[in-house]
Design an enzyme around this catalytic site. Structure first.
Site, PDB file in Angstrom:
ATOM      1  NE  ARG A  45       0.125   1.360   3.429  1.00 14.35           N
ATOM      2  CZ  ARG A  45       1.028   2.137   3.650  1.00 14.35           C
ATOM      3  NH1 ARG A  45       2.516   1.931   3.845  1.00 14.35           N
ATOM      4  NH2 ARG A  45       1.014   3.682   3.884  1.00 14.35           N
ATOM      5  N   GLY A  46       0.227   2.275  -0.128  1.00 13.59           N
ATOM      6  CA  GLY A  46       1.065   3.537  -0.112  1.00 13.59           C
ATOM      7  C   GLY A  46       1.120   3.910  -1.775  1.00 13.59           C
ATOM      8  NE  ARG A  85      -6.201   0.905  -1.744  1.00  9.66           N
ATOM      9  CZ  ARG A  85      -5.267   1.336  -0.621  1.00  9.66           C
ATOM     10  NH1 ARG A  85      -4.108   1.257  -0.479  1.00  9.66           N
ATOM     11  NH2 ARG A  85      -6.028   1.993   0.084  1.00  9.66           N
ATOM     12  CD  GLN A 192      -2.953   2.668   6.924  1.00  9.12           C
ATOM     13  OE1 GLN A 192      -3.479   2.800   7.771  1.00  9.12           O
ATOM     14  NE2 GLN A 192      -3.758   2.418   5.693  1.00  9.12           N
ATOM     15  CG  ASP A 233      -2.929   8.060  -1.511  1.00 17.65           C
ATOM     16  OD1 ASP A 233      -2.760   8.311  -0.135  1.00 17.65           O
ATOM     17  OD2 ASP A 233      -2.845   6.938  -2.014  1.00 17.65           O
ATOM     18  CG  ASN A 243      -2.344  11.519   2.984  1.00 15.67           C
ATOM     19  OD1 ASN A 243      -1.672  10.542   2.146  1.00 15.67           O
ATOM     20  ND2 ASN A 243      -2.115  11.556   4.380  1.00 15.67           N
ATOM     21  CE  LYS A 244      -5.155   5.457   4.606  1.00 21.17           C
ATOM     22  NZ  LYS A 244      -6.165   4.429   3.703  1.00 21.17           N
TER      23      LYS A 244
HETATM   24  O1  MRU Z   1      -4.604   2.902   2.190  1.00 18.20           O
HETATM   25  P1  MRU Z   1      -2.934   3.250   2.020  1.00 18.20           P
HETATM   26  O2  MRU Z   1      -2.336   2.739   3.283  1.00 18.20           O
HETATM   27  O3  MRU Z   1      -2.282   3.019   0.722  1.00 18.20           O
HETATM   28  O4  MRU Z   1      -2.884   4.964   2.277  1.00 18.20           O
HETATM   29  C1  MRU Z   1      -1.556   5.556   2.290  1.00 18.20           C
HETATM   30  C2  MRU Z   1      -1.630   6.722   2.340  1.00 18.20           C
HETATM   31  O5  MRU Z   1      -2.557   7.717   2.608  1.00 18.20           O
HETATM   32  C3  MRU Z   1      -0.118   7.784   2.233  1.00 18.20           C
HETATM   33  O6  MRU Z   1      -0.281   8.856   2.961  1.00 18.20           O
HETATM   34  C4  MRU Z   1       0.022   8.080   0.751  1.00 18.20           C
HETATM   35  O7  MRU Z   1      -0.207   6.914  -0.015  1.00 18.20           O
HETATM   36  C5  MRU Z   1       1.549   8.402   0.411  1.00 18.20           C
HETATM   37  S1  MRU Z   1       2.699   7.249   0.659  1.00 18.20           S
HETATM   38  C6  MRU Z   1       4.070   7.842   0.230  1.00 18.20           C
END
Ligand code: MRU
Length: 341
Positions: A45-46, A85, A192, A233, A243-244
Site C-alpha cells: 500500500r502507499g 484502488r 498504518q 495519494d 490522503n489517508k
Molecule cells: O491506504 P494506504 O495505506 O495505501 O494509504 C496510504 C496513504 O494515505 C499515504 O499517506 C500516501 O499513499 C502516500 S505514501 C508515500
C-alpha cells in the site's frame, strides 16, 4: 534498507504489510492477478509503492501473455490492475507509462517487448527511491533540530520502493545531523501509523511516539509539535490533497494552532488533469475494517458503517508541498504547474 517490493527473476515479491509488525513475511505474486489482489488487499500500500507494484504487474502479465492476442491481453492486464484502488493516482500514472512503452515497442520481437517492459518497471522502482531521497533533501531544510514532527498513516519506506516521502524528509534531516522526533497517529482503521510507521522508524533508531488519532489536537495545541508532514495519494492542480482519512482533520487542527502543515509527494502524485479535490474518486473499503480489529468484532452485528479510505484537504490548509523538483508554495495553481507541467 527495508525491502518493500522486489522482482526476483520471475515473480514479484512483497513484504506483507498486513502482518507487520508481528511477522516479517513475504508474498510472492506469480501472475498479474496475484499482483492486483495484493494491491487490493493491502499486502502492499502507499501511492508510490502501488505504482511500482502495478508496473511490475504489467511486466509480469506480458511475460505470460498469449502471443496471438497480445494487445487484448495488454488491455486486460492494465484493466485488472487499474481496478484495484481508485484514489492513488500513481497507480494510473504507472500503468500509463507502461502503456506508452508497450505502444512504442510494438513491432519488435515478443521477447524484446517483454524485456523492455520489465526494464521499465525496474527503472521505476529505482527512480522512486532516488525521487524520495530528493524529496527528503528538499524537505529537510524546513526542519529545525530539536523539532517533533507529527505524521499520519505511513508515508515511509513501506509506502514506496524505499526511503519514503514524509518519512524521507525526516530521514534526510536526521542524516543531516538534526535531532528529530516523530509523533505517529495510529491511523484507524488499518493502523498504518501504529504498525508500520512505528516499525520502520524504530528499525532506523529514529525516536517515535504513537498517539491515537483523537490525541492529535491535544498535542498540536500543547506546543509539542513543530510541524505536520504527511504524504499524498493525489494532488490536484489547485493544491488540494487526497490522503489517508483523518488528514483533513489534522490540517484544520494544525492551522488552528499555527503549526505548519507540509505535504511530501513525488511529481507523479500531482494530477494536473483535475482542477480541484472534489473531482478525486474516494475509495470506500470494506466495513469489516471498521467493525473488526485483527478479526475480532468490536461493533454490534448489523450496525451501519462507512469506511472512506481517504479525505481531501483543501489547499488553503497546506503550508507547502515538498517534491523532488523543489518546494511548492501557494498559489499552488501556479507553483504546481511550474514544477509538474
Ligand atoms: O491506504 P494506504 O495505506 O495505501 O494509504 C496510504 C496513504 O494515505 C499515504 O499517506 C500516501 O499513499 C502516500 S505514501 C508515500
Amino acid at each position: 534498507m527495508i525491502r518493500t517490493i522486489e522482482w526476483n527473476g520471475d515473480a514479484v515479491v512483497m513484504l506483507d504489510q498486513r502482518r507487520l509488525p508481528a511477522e516479517e513475511v513475504y508474498v510472492t505474486c506469480r501472475d498479474y492477478r496475484e499482483v492486483a489482489e495484493a494491491i487490493r488487499t493491502m499486502v502492499i500500500r502507499g501511492a508510490p509503492a502501488i505504482g511500482v507494484a502495478a508496473a511490475m504487474g504489467v511486466a509480469l502479465g506480458m511475460r505470460q501473455a498469449d502471443p496471438s492476442r497480445l494487445d487484448e491481453e495488454f488491455e486486460e492486464v492494465c484493466r485488472t490492475l487499474a481496478a484495484t484502488r481508485p484514489t492513488a493516482v500513481n497507480l494510473f500514472w504507472a500503468i500509463e507509462r507502461m502503456r506508452r512503452v508497450y505502444q512504442s515497442a510494438r513491432g519488435i520481437t515478443l521477447g524484446n517487448i517483454q524485456a523492455t517492459l520489465l526494464e521499465t518497471a525496474l527503472k521505476m522502482w529505482e527512480e522512486d527511491i532516488q525521487v524520495n531521497q530528493l524529496i527528503g533533501w528538499n524537505g529537510a531544510e524546513l526542519l529545525a533540530s530539536g523539532m517533533t514532527v507529527l505524521t499520519h498513516c505511513n508515508a515511509g519506506a513501506l509506502a514506496t520502493a524505499g526511503y519514503g516521502t514524509a518519512l524521507g524528509v525526516v530521514r534526510a534531516a536526521v542524516a543531516a545531523g538534526k535531532k528529530i522526533e516523530v509523533f505517529a497517529d495510529e491511523t484507524r482503521p488499518f493502523l498504518q501509523g501504529a504498525r508500520l510507521t512505528a516499525w520502520e522508524l524504530m528499525k532506523d533508531g529514529i525516536p517515535v511516539t504513537i498517539i491515537t488519532d483523537n490525541m492529535a489536537g491535544h498535542f498540536l495545541k500543547s506546543g509539542r509539535i513543530g510541524c505536520v508532514i504527511v504524504g499524498a495519494d493525489r494532488i490536484t492542480a489547485n493544491g488540494d490533497v487526497a490522503n489517508k482519512i483523518g488528514t483533513y482533520s489534522l490540517a484544520v487542527l494544525a492551522r488552528e494552532n499555527q503549526v505548519p502543515f507540509y505535504v511530501a509527494a513525488p511529481i507523479s502524485t500531482i494530477d494536473l488533469s483535475l482542477a480541484s479535490g472534489e473531482e478525486i474518486p474516494i475509495e470506500e473499503r470494506p466495513a469489516e475494517e471498521v467493525t473488526h480489529v485483527f478479526g475480532v468484532r468490536i461493533a454490534p452485528e448489523g450496525v451501519a458503517v462507512r469506511n472512506p479510505a481517504f479525505d481531501v484537504t483543501p489547499h488553503r490548509y497546506v503550508t507547502a508541498i515538498i517534491t523532488e523538483r523543489g518546494v511548492a508554495r501557494p498559489p499552488y495553481a501556479e507553483s504546481l504547474a511550474q514544477l509538474a507541467g
